[in-house]
Design a protein around this motif. Structure first.
Motif, PDB file in Angstrom:
ATOM      1  N   ASN B 561       0.816  -1.201   0.000  1.00 26.69           N
ATOM      2  CA  ASN B 561       0.000   0.000   0.000  1.00 26.69           C
ATOM      3  C   ASN B 561       0.853   1.256   0.000  1.00 26.69           C
ATOM      4  OD1 ASN B 561      -2.216   1.744   0.512  1.00 26.69           O
ATOM      5  ND2 ASN B 561      -3.235  -0.087   1.269  1.00 26.69           N
ATOM      6  N   LYS B 600       1.954  -1.856  13.505  1.00 27.22           N
ATOM      7  CA  LYS B 600       0.642  -1.541  14.063  1.00 27.22           C
ATOM      8  C   LYS B 600      -0.306  -2.715  13.905  1.00 27.22           C
ATOM      9  CE  LYS B 600      -3.234   1.624  13.589  1.00 27.22           C
ATOM     10  NZ  LYS B 600      -4.223   0.534  13.541  1.00 27.22           N
ATOM     11  N   GLY B 604      -8.144  -5.108  11.132  1.00 29.60           N
ATOM     12  CA  GLY B 604      -8.553  -6.382  10.558  1.00 29.60           C
ATOM     13  C   GLY B 604      -7.841  -7.564  11.197  1.00 29.60           C
ATOM     14  N   ARG B 606      -4.658  -8.091  12.173  1.00 31.29           N
ATOM     15  CA  ARG B 606      -3.337  -8.551  11.779  1.00 31.29           C
ATOM     16  C   ARG B 606      -2.328  -7.425  11.956  1.00 31.29           C
ATOM     17  NH1 ARG B 606      -4.680  -9.872   5.560  1.00 31.29           N
ATOM     18  NH2 ARG B 606      -5.558  -7.880   4.953  1.00 31.29           N
ATOM     19  N   LEU B 610       4.599  -0.491   8.582  1.00 31.65           N
ATOM     20  CA  LEU B 610       4.393   0.720   7.796  1.00 31.65           C
ATOM     21  C   LEU B 610       5.685   1.466   7.535  1.00 31.65           C
ATOM     22  CD1 LEU B 610       1.463   0.998   9.948  1.00 31.65           C
ATOM     23  CD2 LEU B 610       1.040   1.816   7.639  1.00 31.65           C
ATOM     24  N   LYS B 640     -12.225 -11.949   9.672  1.00 31.12           N
ATOM     25  CA  LYS B 640     -12.103 -11.726  11.108  1.00 31.12           C
ATOM     26  C   LYS B 640     -12.843 -12.836  11.853  1.00 31.12           C
ATOM     27  CE  LYS B 640     -13.086  -7.459  12.583  1.00 31.12           C
ATOM     28  NZ  LYS B 640     -12.981  -6.031  12.958  1.00 31.12           N
ATOM     29  N   LYS B 674     -12.800  -4.560  -2.807  1.00 30.22           N
ATOM     30  CA  LYS B 674     -12.281  -5.415  -1.738  1.00 30.22           C
ATOM     31  C   LYS B 674     -13.413  -6.194  -1.070  1.00 30.22           C
ATOM     32  CE  LYS B 674     -12.095  -1.408   1.267  1.00 30.22           C
ATOM     33  NZ  LYS B 674     -11.164  -0.445   1.835  1.00 30.22           N
ATOM     34  N   LYS B 676     -14.483  -8.450   2.454  1.00 25.98           N
ATOM     35  CA  LYS B 676     -14.128  -8.776   3.838  1.00 25.98           C
ATOM     36  C   LYS B 676     -15.136  -9.759   4.406  1.00 25.98           C
ATOM     37  CE  LYS B 676     -11.971  -4.308   4.330  1.00 25.98           C
ATOM     38  NZ  LYS B 676     -11.868  -3.027   5.031  1.00 25.98           N
ATOM     39  N   LYS B 692     -20.042  -7.072   7.252  1.00 28.09           N
ATOM     40  CA  LYS B 692     -19.041  -7.572   6.311  1.00 28.09           C
ATOM     41  C   LYS B 692     -19.705  -7.902   4.972  1.00 28.09           C
ATOM     42  CE  LYS B 692     -15.416  -7.396   8.940  1.00 28.09           C
ATOM     43  NZ  LYS B 692     -15.653  -6.030   9.415  1.00 28.09           N
TER      44      LYS B 692
HETATM   45  C1  SRM Z   1      -4.470  -0.681   7.796  1.00 31.21           C
HETATM   46  C2  SRM Z   1      -5.959  -0.345   8.016  1.00 31.21           C
HETATM   47  C3  SRM Z   1      -6.149   0.623   9.174  1.00 31.21           C
HETATM   48  C4  SRM Z   1      -5.613   0.108  10.468  1.00 31.21           C
HETATM   49  O1  SRM Z   1      -4.469   0.469  10.779  1.00 31.21           O
HETATM   50  O2  SRM Z   1      -6.312  -0.616  11.128  1.00 31.21           O
HETATM   51  C5  SRM Z   1      -6.607   0.286   6.816  1.00 31.21           C
HETATM   52  C6  SRM Z   1      -5.935   1.155   6.015  1.00 31.21           C
HETATM   53  C7  SRM Z   1      -6.445   1.741   4.890  1.00 31.21           C
HETATM   54  N1  SRM Z   1      -7.717   1.654   4.481  1.00 31.21           N
HETATM   55 FE1  SRM Z   1      -9.199   0.762   5.457  1.00 31.21          FE
HETATM   56  N2  SRM Z   1      -7.893  -0.090   6.675  1.00 31.21           N
HETATM   57  C8  SRM Z   1      -8.145  -1.056   7.554  1.00 31.21           C
HETATM   58  C9  SRM Z   1      -9.356  -1.541   7.906  1.00 31.21           C
HETATM   59  C10 SRM Z   1     -10.571  -1.050   7.451  1.00 31.21           C
HETATM   60  C11 SRM Z   1     -11.848  -1.412   7.972  1.00 31.21           C
HETATM   61  C12 SRM Z   1     -12.101  -2.365   9.156  1.00 31.21           C
HETATM   62  C13 SRM Z   1     -12.129  -3.815   8.783  1.00 31.21           C
HETATM   63  O3  SRM Z   1     -11.713  -4.223   7.678  1.00 31.21           O
HETATM   64  O4  SRM Z   1     -12.574  -4.573   9.633  1.00 31.21           O
HETATM   65  C14 SRM Z   1     -12.794  -0.716   7.228  1.00 31.21           C
HETATM   66  C15 SRM Z   1     -14.328  -0.726   7.361  1.00 31.21           C
HETATM   67  C16 SRM Z   1     -14.916  -2.031   6.932  1.00 31.21           C
HETATM   68  C17 SRM Z   1     -15.359  -2.117   5.511  1.00 31.21           C
HETATM   69  O5  SRM Z   1     -14.511  -2.049   4.602  1.00 31.21           O
HETATM   70  O6  SRM Z   1     -16.553  -2.233   5.279  1.00 31.21           O
HETATM   71  C18 SRM Z   1     -12.051   0.064   6.274  1.00 31.21           C
HETATM   72  C19 SRM Z   1     -12.597   0.894   5.340  1.00 31.21           C
HETATM   73  C20 SRM Z   1     -11.885   1.537   4.342  1.00 31.21           C
HETATM   74  C21 SRM Z   1     -12.486   2.257   3.248  1.00 31.21           C
HETATM   75  C22 SRM Z   1     -14.007   2.450   3.006  1.00 31.21           C
HETATM   76  C23 SRM Z   1     -14.513   1.306   2.204  1.00 31.21           C
HETATM   77  C24 SRM Z   1     -15.971   1.416   1.848  1.00 31.21           C
HETATM   78  O7  SRM Z   1     -16.453   0.553   1.093  1.00 31.21           O
HETATM   79  O8  SRM Z   1     -16.667   2.352   2.272  1.00 31.21           O
HETATM   80  C25 SRM Z   1     -11.415   2.709   2.422  1.00 31.21           C
HETATM   81  C26 SRM Z   1     -11.501   3.501   1.117  1.00 31.21           C
HETATM   82  C27 SRM Z   1     -11.590   2.621  -0.098  1.00 31.21           C
HETATM   83  O9  SRM Z   1     -11.434   1.409  -0.061  1.00 31.21           O
HETATM   84  O10 SRM Z   1     -11.820   3.210  -1.164  1.00 31.21           O
HETATM   85  C28 SRM Z   1     -10.217   2.266   3.062  1.00 31.21           C
HETATM   86  C29 SRM Z   1      -8.914   2.481   2.590  1.00 31.21           C
HETATM   87  C30 SRM Z   1      -7.802   2.255   3.286  1.00 31.21           C
HETATM   88  C31 SRM Z   1      -6.423   2.587   2.718  1.00 31.21           C
HETATM   89  C32 SRM Z   1      -6.055   1.470   1.834  1.00 31.21           C
HETATM   90  C33 SRM Z   1      -6.343   3.936   2.026  1.00 31.21           C
HETATM   91  C34 SRM Z   1      -5.463   3.941   0.821  1.00 31.21           C
HETATM   92  O11 SRM Z   1      -5.975   3.712  -0.266  1.00 31.21           O
HETATM   93  O12 SRM Z   1      -4.268   4.215   0.962  1.00 31.21           O
HETATM   94  C35 SRM Z   1      -5.581   2.616   3.997  1.00 31.21           C
HETATM   95  C36 SRM Z   1      -4.151   2.240   3.770  1.00 31.21           C
HETATM   96  C37 SRM Z   1      -3.254   2.836   4.827  1.00 31.21           C
HETATM   97  C38 SRM Z   1      -1.845   2.633   4.457  1.00 31.21           C
HETATM   98  O13 SRM Z   1      -1.221   3.627   4.029  1.00 31.21           O
HETATM   99  O14 SRM Z   1      -1.320   1.534   4.547  1.00 31.21           O
HETATM  100  N3  SRM Z   1     -10.544   1.562   4.198  1.00 31.21           N
HETATM  101  N4  SRM Z   1     -10.706  -0.154   6.455  1.00 31.21           N
HETATM  102  C39 SRM Z   1      -6.869  -1.562   8.206  1.00 31.21           C
HETATM  103  C40 SRM Z   1      -6.338  -2.780   7.487  1.00 31.21           C
HETATM  104  C41 SRM Z   1      -7.093  -4.008   7.812  1.00 31.21           C
HETATM  105  C42 SRM Z   1      -6.379  -5.217   7.330  1.00 31.21           C
HETATM  106  O15 SRM Z   1      -5.806  -5.924   8.169  1.00 31.21           O
HETATM  107  O16 SRM Z   1      -6.373  -5.471   6.117  1.00 31.21           O
END
Ligand code: SRM
Ligand SMILES: Cc1cc2nc3c(=O)[nH]c(=O)nc-3n(C[C@H](O)[C@H](O)[C@H](O)COP(=O)(O)OP(=O)(O)OC[C@H]3O[C@@H](n4cnc5c(N)ncnc54)[C@H](O)[C@@H]3O)c2cc1C
Ligand code: SF4
Ligand code: FES
Lengths: 122, 828
Positions: B561, B600, B604, B606, B610, B640, B674, B676, B692
């Protein structure tokens, strides 16, 4: 070491995938070399005029690269951002020899503005 | 013989004044010698758009309406940055800063308003500003670079737009409002509450029923103190509590002033030759604060000055739209029922829609719309026309399309209304485009909305008048109307379904071929269509299609990422969130070895490493020796789990085991967006399975299958797909659901909007068919069996791995060789 100027050799066509890019450090500045689908090689400063995104990581469509951070489009030939965005980055003259060697022409400006570690000789 | 031109002076180079001049120049280009004074150092610009400038949607240059060339071309003498300080009505002269003076035969006062700054202690401190002009906008942008906390006093239109802009600039924003609900001058209570909820979801904070007592801080604002003794930290304070007509100059000069400069129906003040238009003027007791009425006033004044017969200005009914993205609010006319009026309301808290119509004597006199505002413009023209709506009230409330209304009989519908509209009535309030302007553009050859927009700017700003412009096109372009269909991106007019059908029909096999054959208007596509075509081809032909990494986003090309500084993050797969001490130690060692800046726990279950340098990625993957977690892809992300029956006293099934099984079954699965999953061991649902894409909840003796949930931008709870008994059935149903989604959804469409679009009933009817379900399951299995772990692949293939490394240092070419065709020799 004095900064490199004039024509320099920076690699060969095979080092870069079509519609791909490689990075290169010259005189403390990061340059992105792009290879278009017709094998034209273009070189620009690897910094999006928007918020400094690394352009080498972006998607190449024709002579334009989409910045990976917020999707600004930069014309690799002129260095200008395409409308509606506004901004400009430095471009460098390139040349590909028949054997695929890539040359870059650096004028005096191809240096980072901060004096880097290699800007003075020991 | 040339007659000497009369002298016209405009004080105030803003929207109303310059608009009047523009109009006058059209009617009588040679009548006056014109001089314009403007206190601001800018040519006339679109003040409305300052909200967009602040929110980052427009640049300062884009909002200029009349550039300097326009003044020059029209022979106007322009004094920028010169405030008029004195008027001498006896000698018909004005005096401005810098010793400039100008004589006039006719004088227009168009000095606008000033932001009202509350007269409270500390209001003069640095960091306390209004929101009125370019200078204020720049001050806010500047402040956001150095400070974190902003307070906006005033929960009206302007305050909320300022607050939204400041949020976009990354500030922590609190809106303070004296009333108990927001925008009370435009909205009734239910609409206002829905608005507040929506804005809170966007991150705005509110303090309602709060009265500010003083601004705290030494030289610069540090916070606010309220009447009730509470305090708020803030290093930027924006006052958006109202505007005051700018009348000081008029008052000094003997012009009658009450709240504003008092004018009659012809915009005349009490003094001969002096007129006033815009926000500084008070007409029949009202000083307006929106552009549409100002343009109407300007039209009357321009005709008077041109010597053209005209009726007087009779006042305006106003309407407003809030220009905050993601929130649709419309308000027009009188929205609080006066004596004798009745109202109709429609409230849907599920979809977040609210509508209210106020009817008096069978006429529509006001409307409030929230959530769905498409009908705003046509309702507003009904309010203005004052025609009877007897018998049509419900249709109007429920918002049937314009043509359905016009066929509905009962005293002429939308098109009759548009036909009857006078030519000088303003259709687009933002850009002051009249019906006449639009009709002449159509008569001049414009046949689509886009063309009319390009020629006249109608509907180019807030878009609220789009339905009216479309209506006018229907009437005046008739059969020639071109409705331009919107494709998946600017490169094509084809929709997802059309493209997929053509790919199948013609057996197209590469992205390039699709773009060529289907006549793309950008030879190499763009960052929207390329990845979507790459997905559709891979989904349709899992065996033959070779994935094109150059058509994938950065993250999917480099399998990590990208971060804002160009480094990457690495999330290895940890099946079901279950790890081991050995695995944890290895991750720790790798993090140390590569000096990873931050480790960190993700949301999710895991670990995320970074800030990894691009050139280190393959090394990190190699050392981790774990599969990619695909935390970067439109692909299966996490499954999860909760501890389930293995440890939990309430658990009814082995949730961890099921989670690990599903994650192993579907890892590496590409999808339109994506995906989940989660598995909970009982209905307490600790793994949050009901938000989910596919959620599994254990019950005694079986599993509930939930689909279409999302916890992101628009939270949506899942719907129940069904209940099954065995573990194998869970996998089979999950697989069939996911494959049906993969085959039918539009690229970038997550399951939540997809399920909503096609309907659960439809999906159920497909999956209930056992044969079909098994076929879907088999197709996904076949696809997945062909995939390999991308990290391993890159680590092992030098041709892929090279793309992560920088090129070696450049080598100088000896001067003599420079002109040579090629050089084989190594430099010394
Ligand atoms: C790493 C993490 C945050 C954290 O530190 O916890 C994360 C990080 C990012 N999320 Fe997330 N999301 C993370 C869990 C979540 C969750 C919670 C979950 O998965 O349980 C959600 C809400 C659940 C869901 O998706 O329904 C979540 C909803 C989003 C969204 C909104 C998606 C949507 O459909 O509305 C985005 C934006 C997108 O995908 O366009 C997003 C986008 C992003 C991006 C990829 C933004 C990007 O494009 O750069 C972030 C990357 C950060 C980076 O620079 O690495 N992230 N994101 C989590 C990684 C989980 C994993 O182990 O893979
Ligand atoms: C952020 C923002 C968003 C808005 N959004 C909307 C919207 O969505 N819809 C809508 O209808 N309206 C909106 N408005 C209101 C709209 O912009 C105003 O109604 C309109 O600009 C008023 O026009 P005006 O010519 O009367 O005044 P202005 O445009 O303010 O022009 C007056 C000019 O006169 C100058 N001046 C004053 N005194 C002197 C003097 N003595 N000598 C020389 N020059 C002088 C001032 O500097 C100013 O430039 C918004 C306003 C703001 C600030
Ligand atoms: S990790 Fe997710 S929530 Fe956090 S800033 Fe990035 S996209 Fe936003
Ligand atoms: S940094 Fe390049 S688009 Fe934002």
């Amino acid at each position: 070491m004095r900064p490199l100027t004039g024509k320099v050799r920076v690699g060969s066509l095979n080092d870069i995938d079509p519609q791909g890019s490689r990075r290169l450090n010259v005189n403390g500045l990061e340059i992105a070399l792009f290879r278009l689908s017709d094998d034209e090689i273009l070189a620009v400063e690897n910094r999006c005029p928007h918020k400094g995104g690394v352009l080498s990581e972006g998607m190449v469509c024709g002579p334009v690269v989409h910045c990976p951070l917020h999707d600004w489009r930069i014309d690799l030939r002129s260095g200008e951002a395409l409308a509606p965005d506004k901004g400009c980055i430095e471009t460098f003259e390139t040349e590909v020899a028949a054997d695929g060697t890539i040359f870059l022409t650096l004028d005096g400006s191809a240096q980072s503005s901060a004096a880097g570690p290699d800007s003075h000789s020991a | 013989m040339t007659t000497k031109r009369k002298k016209l002076v405009l004080v105030g180079n803003g929207m109303a004044g310059v608009r009047t001049i523009e109009h006058l120049l059209k009617l009588a280009p040679d009548l006056y010698e014109i001089t314009v004074f403007g206190a601001e150092p800018h040519p006339n610009y679109n003040r409305i758009m300052l909200s967009s400038v602040l929110a980052g949607g427009a640049s300062m240059e884009e909002i200029v309406i009349n550039d300097l060339g326009w003044y020059r071309d029209n022979g106007i003498t322009l004094h920028l940055g010169r405030t008029v300080t004195e008027i001498d009505p006896g000698n018909r002269k004005v005096y401005a800063e810098g010793g400039i003076e100008a004589a006039y035969d006719e004088l227009i006062m168009a000095t606008g308003s000033n932001a009202f700054i509350l007269p409270i202690p500390g209001a003069e401190k640095e960091g306390v500003i209004g929101f009125r002009d370019i200078k204020d906008c720049q001050a806010m942008q500047e402040a956001s670079r150095q400070h974190k906390k902003a307070a906006v006093i005033g929960g009206g239109l302007l305050g909320l737009e300022a607050a939204r802009g400041l949020l976009n600039l990354g500030m922590d924003v609190t809106v303070i409002h004296i009333n108990e609900y927001l925008m009370e001058r435009q909205l009734d209570r239910p609409a206002s509450i829905m608005l507040q909820k929506e804005l809170e979801a966007q991150g705005m904070k509110f303090l309602l029923k709060k009265q500010t007592e003083s601004v705290l801080g030494k030289q610069r604002a540090k916070g606010l103190l309220f009447k009730d003794g509470s305090m708020l930290e803030a290093d930027l304070v924006v006052m958006a509590v109202g505007i005051r007509p700018n009348t000081a100059l008029a008052q000094r000069s003997g012009i009658t002033v009450e709240r504003g400069i008092v004018v009659d129906d012809y915009m005349r003040t009490n003094l001969p030759g002096i007129h006033a238009v815009g926000e500084c003027a008070q007409h029949r007791g009202i000083a307006y604060g929106l552009v549409a009425p100002l343009y109407e006033q300007g039209a009357v004044l321009a005709k008077r000055l041109a010597g053209i017969e005209t009726g007087g200005y009779e006042g305006s009914v106003t309407s407003t739209k809030l220009k905050v993205s993601g929130v649709d609010v419309f308000s027009g006319g009188i929205f609080v029922e006066p004596e004798g009026a009745r109202s109709l309301r429609y409230q849907d808290e599920i979809e977040g829609v609210y509508k209210k119509l106020v009817v008096l004597d069978d006429r529509l006199i006001g409307a409030v719309l929230f959530g769905e505002t498409g009908e705003g413009a046509s309702l507003f023209s009904l309010i203005k026309s004052g025609e009877s709506i007897a018998g049509r009230e419900k249709e109007l409330l429920l918002g049937l399309p314009a043509d359905a209304l016009s066929s509905g009989g009962g005293g002429g519908g939308a098109s009759a209304r548009l036909e009857a509209m006078p030519a000088d009535e303003i259709v687009c309030g933002c850009n002051g485009v009249s019906k006449g302007d639009i009709v002449s553009a159509i008569e001049g050859g414009c046949t689509s909305l886009g063309q009319v927009k390009g020629c006249t700017k109608a509907s180019a700003s807030c878009g609220g008048c789009k339905p009216l412009v479309e209506g006018l096109l229907q009437i005046y372009a008739g059969d020639d109307v071109v409705t331009v269909k919107e494709g998946i991106c600017g490169c094509t007019s084809l929709s997802r379904d059309e493209i997929v059908a053509e790919i199948k029909r013609m057996g197209l096999k590469t992205v390039k071929e699709v773009m060529n054959v289907l006549d793309w208007n950008n030879e190499e596509g763009c960052s929207k269509c390329r990845p979507s075509l790459n997905y559709y081809l891979g989904m349709l032909f899992p065996a033959e299609y070779k994935d094109e990494k150059e058509s994938r986003f950065t993250n999917e090309r480099y399998h990590a990422n990208i971060q804002k500084d160009g480094t990457y993050s690495v999330i290895p797969r940890i099946y079901g969130g279950v790890t081991s001490p050995t695995e944890l130690k290895r991750i720790a060692e790798v993090a140390e070895k590569f000096a990873v800046p931050l480790v960190k726990f993700t949301g999710g279950q895991r670990l995320d490493l970074l800030g990894v340098k691009k050139e280190d990625l393959p090394g990190v993957w190699e050392a981790l020796d774990m599969p990619s977690g695909h935390g970067y892809g439109k692909a299966l992300r996490t499954v999860k789990t909760c501890v389930g029956s293995t440890f939990c006293r309430f658990g009814t099934q082995d949730a961890m085991g099921m989670g690990v099984r599903l994650e192993k079954a579907f890892e590496r699965m590409n999808a339109p967006a994506k995906v989940k999953l989660a598995v909970s061991g009982c209905p307490r649902n600790c793994a949050e399975a009901t938000v989910k894409d596919f959620g599994v909840v254990a019950i005694d003796g079986g599993w509930e299958l939930h689909v279409g949930g999302n916890a992101g931008v628009h939270v949506r709870a899942t719907e129940l797909l069904g209940v099954v008994k065995t573990d194998d059935e869970v996998e089979e149903w999950a697989s069939a659901f996911l494959q049906y989604y993969r085959e039918n959804a539009t690229w970038n469409e997550r399951t939540a909007p997809w399920v909503e679009r096609v309907g659960l009933t439809h999906i159920k009817s497909v999956l209930d068919d056992e044969e079909e379900r098994k076929a879907l399951h088999a197709r996904l299995r076949d696809t997945l069996d062909r995939t390999v772990d991308p990290w391993k692949q890159i680590v092992n293939e030098p041709e892929l791995r090279k793309n992560f490394e920088k090129l070696p240092a450049a080598q100088a070419v000896p001067a003599a060789k420079e002109s040579g065709e090629r050089t084989e020799e190594e430099s010394a």
